[in-house]
Design a protein around this motif. Structure first.
Motif, PDB file in Angstrom:
ATOM      1  N   ASP A   1       0.783  -1.154   0.058  1.00  0.00           N
ATOM      2  CA  ASP A   1       0.111  -0.043   0.048  1.00  0.00           C
ATOM      3  C   ASP A   1       0.901   1.147   0.135  1.00  0.00           C
ATOM      4  OD1 ASP A   1      -2.567  -1.189   0.031  1.00  0.00           O
ATOM      5  OD2 ASP A   1      -2.809  -0.988   2.145  1.00  0.00           O
ATOM      6  N   ILE A   2       0.620   2.226  -1.074  1.00  0.00           N
ATOM      7  CA  ILE A   2       1.478   3.482  -0.944  1.00  0.00           C
ATOM      8  C   ILE A   2       0.179   4.503  -0.624  1.00  0.00           C
ATOM      9  CG2 ILE A   2       2.737   4.951  -2.166  1.00  0.00           C
ATOM     10  CD1 ILE A   2       2.767   1.533  -3.515  1.00  0.00           C
ATOM     11  N   ILE A   3       0.423   5.007   0.546  1.00  0.00           N
ATOM     12  CA  ILE A   3      -0.806   5.961   0.767  1.00  0.00           C
ATOM     13  C   ILE A   3      -0.419   7.301   1.176  1.00  0.00           C
ATOM     14  CG2 ILE A   3      -2.620   6.225   2.486  1.00  0.00           C
ATOM     15  CD1 ILE A   3      -2.808   3.475   1.217  1.00  0.00           C
ATOM     16  N   GLY A   4      -1.021   8.281   0.535  1.00  0.00           N
ATOM     17  CA  GLY A   4      -0.715   9.752   0.748  1.00  0.00           C
ATOM     18  C   GLY A   4      -1.875  10.305   1.632  1.00  0.00           C
ATOM     19  N   ARG A   5      -1.443  10.935   2.734  1.00  0.00           N
ATOM     20  CA  ARG A   5      -2.473  11.209   3.713  1.00  0.00           C
ATOM     21  C   ARG A   5      -2.279  12.780   4.090  1.00  0.00           C
ATOM     22  NH1 ARG A   5      -1.727   6.201   6.156  1.00  0.00           N
ATOM     23  NH2 ARG A   5      -3.448   4.883   6.097  1.00  0.00           N
ATOM     24  N   SER A   6      -3.456  13.535   4.177  1.00  0.00           N
ATOM     25  CA  SER A   6      -3.289  15.130   4.477  1.00  0.00           C
ATOM     26  C   SER A   6      -4.525  15.174   5.178  1.00  0.00           C
ATOM     27  CB  SER A   6      -3.474  15.795   3.249  1.00  0.00           C
ATOM     28  OG  SER A   6      -3.586  17.403   3.585  1.00  0.00           O
ATOM     29  N   SER A   7      -3.834  16.002   6.146  1.00  0.00           N
ATOM     30  CA  SER A   7      -4.995  16.555   7.518  1.00  0.00           C
ATOM     31  C   SER A   7      -5.949  17.601   6.902  1.00  0.00           C
ATOM     32  CB  SER A   7      -4.493  17.099   8.702  1.00  0.00           C
ATOM     33  OG  SER A   7      -3.232  18.363   8.152  1.00  0.00           O
ATOM     34  N   SER A   8      -5.905  18.044   5.352  1.00  0.00           N
ATOM     35  CA  SER A   8      -6.542  18.926   4.782  1.00  0.00           C
ATOM     36  C   SER A   8      -7.675  18.333   4.002  1.00  0.00           C
ATOM     37  CB  SER A   8      -5.858  19.805   3.853  1.00  0.00           C
ATOM     38  OG  SER A   8      -4.800  20.534   4.431  1.00  0.00           O
TER      39      SER A   8
ATOM     40  N   THR B   1       5.162  -8.400  -7.982  1.00  0.00           N
ATOM     41  CA  THR B   1       4.264  -8.029  -6.742  1.00  0.00           C
ATOM     42  C   THR B   1       3.095  -6.831  -7.093  1.00  0.00           C
ATOM     43  OG1 THR B   1       6.136  -8.705  -5.240  1.00  0.00           O
ATOM     44  CG2 THR B   1       4.273  -7.650  -4.393  1.00  0.00           C
ATOM     45  N   ASP B   2       2.017  -7.143  -6.474  1.00  0.00           N
ATOM     46  CA  ASP B   2       0.989  -6.059  -6.946  1.00  0.00           C
ATOM     47  C   ASP B   2       1.224  -5.087  -5.748  1.00  0.00           C
ATOM     48  OD1 ASP B   2      -0.130  -7.444  -8.800  1.00  0.00           O
ATOM     49  OD2 ASP B   2      -1.359  -8.630  -7.389  1.00  0.00           O
ATOM     50  N   SER B   3       0.393  -3.850  -6.266  1.00  0.00           N
ATOM     51  CA  SER B   3       0.621  -2.508  -5.385  1.00  0.00           C
ATOM     52  C   SER B   3      -1.047  -2.097  -5.311  1.00  0.00           C
ATOM     53  CB  SER B   3       1.691  -1.858  -5.783  1.00  0.00           C
ATOM     54  OG  SER B   3       1.448  -1.339  -7.078  1.00  0.00           O
ATOM     55  N   TYR B   4      -0.827  -0.904  -4.521  1.00  0.00           N
ATOM     56  CA  TYR B   4      -2.331  -0.215  -4.240  1.00  0.00           C
ATOM     57  C   TYR B   4      -1.708   1.176  -4.074  1.00  0.00           C
ATOM     58  CZ  TYR B   4      -6.567   1.546  -1.867  1.00  0.00           C
ATOM     59  OH  TYR B   4      -7.528   2.188  -1.343  1.00  0.00           O
ATOM     60  N   MET B   5      -2.381   2.346  -4.400  1.00  0.00           N
ATOM     61  CA  MET B   5      -1.983   3.722  -4.470  1.00  0.00           C
ATOM     62  C   MET B   5      -3.571   4.288  -3.925  1.00  0.00           C
ATOM     63  SD  MET B   5      -0.274   6.328  -6.780  1.00  0.00           S
ATOM     64  CE  MET B   5       1.328   5.455  -6.903  1.00  0.00           C
ATOM     65  N   ALA B   6      -3.442   5.212  -2.911  1.00  0.00           N
ATOM     66  CA  ALA B   6      -4.618   6.049  -2.530  1.00  0.00           C
ATOM     67  C   ALA B   6      -4.159   7.186  -1.810  1.00  0.00           C
ATOM     68  CB  ALA B   6      -5.261   5.114  -1.371  1.00  0.00           C
ATOM     69  N   ILE B   7      -5.276   8.059  -1.871  1.00  0.00           N
ATOM     70  CA  ILE B   7      -4.914   9.554  -1.700  1.00  0.00           C
ATOM     71  C   ILE B   7      -6.224   9.715  -0.575  1.00  0.00           C
ATOM     72  CG2 ILE B   7      -4.899  11.912  -2.013  1.00  0.00           C
ATOM     73  CD1 ILE B   7      -2.546  10.529  -3.051  1.00  0.00           C
ATOM     74  N   GLU B   8      -5.700   9.995   0.638  1.00  0.00           N
ATOM     75  CA  GLU B   8      -6.758  10.296   1.950  1.00  0.00           C
ATOM     76  C   GLU B   8      -6.563  11.727   2.315  1.00  0.00           C
ATOM     77  OE1 GLU B   8      -6.392   7.539   4.734  1.00  0.00           O
ATOM     78  OE2 GLU B   8      -6.703   5.935   3.440  1.00  0.00           O
ATOM     79  N   GLY B   9      -7.839  12.413   2.486  1.00  0.00           N
ATOM     80  CA  GLY B   9      -7.801  13.661   3.119  1.00  0.00           C
ATOM     81  C   GLY B   9      -8.613  13.614   4.276  1.00  0.00           C
ATOM     82  N   ALA B  10      -8.659  14.810   4.922  1.00  0.00           N
ATOM     83  CA  ALA B  10      -9.604  15.085   6.223  1.00  0.00           C
ATOM     84  C   ALA B  10     -11.095  14.588   5.559  1.00  0.00           C
ATOM     85  CB  ALA B  10      -9.684  16.437   6.720  1.00  0.00           C
ATOM     86  N   ASN B  11     -11.368  14.940   4.584  1.00  0.00           N
ATOM     87  CA  ASN B  11     -12.680  14.359   4.187  1.00  0.00           C
ATOM     88  C   ASN B  11     -12.784  12.736   3.893  1.00  0.00           C
ATOM     89  OD1 ASN B  11     -11.239  15.602   2.164  1.00  0.00           O
ATOM     90  ND2 ASN B  11     -12.870  15.782   0.802  1.00  0.00           N
TER      91      ASN B  11
END
Length: 300
Positions: A19-26, A97-107
């Protein structure tokens, strides 16, 4: 449906990847460019369920496809360090090998891409230990709990729904994402199958729109699910069978992460039922565990 404590490991069949996850508090929208953190952690629905089960001291075995590459070697090292069984993973010389990419915000979740092409191409090779031993055979099928995710191809899921090697299993299925929800339709009418879905996924499987988890869970059972658990974020969740429907609201928490919450919910519910918890207690345990995960209290 009564579930007694089992000594057999839970078999987690499906995606095992990075899992490659980008998280922001915005709060974010399309085109947003904001500061945050990017992490790379073991993931995939089957892997997430297995890691959560290990936190509840439930033994498990992974059945999936992992490449014979550096990414695969690192992933297996992480799995072993967490006490997960990896002896029956299919390792391909040709598939990465497989992978997953996601972007998560405060919403919440903004966007995600799952690259599970190697798992799809591996097909039924990942099930060899269930068909030819040591986990089971056609003549002596595995009789424990199997957690199965919708990252497998529709063709393979259809075959599993009819296969003799799954005939005795306590089968728990989850779609992996709304985009793959309808892949689980072959398990309607499959005796003993428990569905774990969110409100959107229930709507896709039932070809209808629902305004509550309770309505959706009842509709899933009417459609052919033996048991259905439906979540709706921070709103009330429901558990339904032919003669029972329970509704509970998860504990309120500040959302720190989203990816993996449903897998934690499913694992906690399986763990509670292995300890012979009553339906209301098992649902409460699952909601509490998922809330702790979403809040960031549960370590990755």
């Amino acid at each position: 449906m009564t579930h007694s404590l089992e000594k057999l490991p839970v078999l987690c069949i499906g995606s095992v990847l990075w899992d490659i996850i980008g998280r922001s508090s915005s709060a974010m929208r399309q085109g947003s460019d904001v500061p945050g953190r990017i992490t790379r952690v073991p993931g995939g629905v089957a892997m997430n369920i297995a890691m959560a089960l290990a936190r509840f001291d439930v033994p498990c075995e992974l059945l999936s496809a992992v490449g014979r590459d550096a990414a695969g070697d690192g992933l297996l090292a992480q799995a072993r360090a967490r006490g997960l069984g990896v002896a029956h993973l299919y390792r391909s010389e040709d598939l990465p090998t497989d992978s997953y990419m996601a972007i998560e915000g405060a919403n919440g979740l903004i966007a995600a891409i799952a690259d599970a092409h190697s798992l799809e191409q591996a097909g039924d090779k990942i099930l060899r230990a269930l068909e030819h031993g040591p986990l089971g055979t056609v003549q002596a099928p595995f009789g424990g709990t199997i957690a199965l995710d919708g990252n497998l191809t529709l063709d393979l899921l259809r075959r599993i729904a009819k296969s003799a090697i799954f005939a005795r299993a306590d089968l728990r299925v989850a779609p992996a994402s709304p985009g793959k929800a309808e892949r689980l339709a072959p398990f309607f009418g499959h005796a003993g199958t428990t569905f774990y879905v969110n409100l959107e996924e229930a709507g896709l499987l039932c070809h209808s729109g629902f305004d509550s988890a309770q309505t959706a869970a009842r509709a899933m059972v009417e459609r052919g699910a033996t048991r259905a658990l439906v979540t709706d974020g921070g709103k009330a969740a429901a558990f339904a069978t032919a003669d029972l429907c329970l509704v509970q609201t998860p504990p309120p928490v500040l959302v720190a992460r989203v990816t993996g919450a449903g897998d934690t919910f499913m694992a906690a519910h399986i763990a509670a039922e292995r300890n012979a918890a009553a339906p209301d207690i098992a649902l409460s345990a699952a909601l509490t565990a998922a809330a702790a995960y979403v809040s960031g209290e549960t370590p990755l």
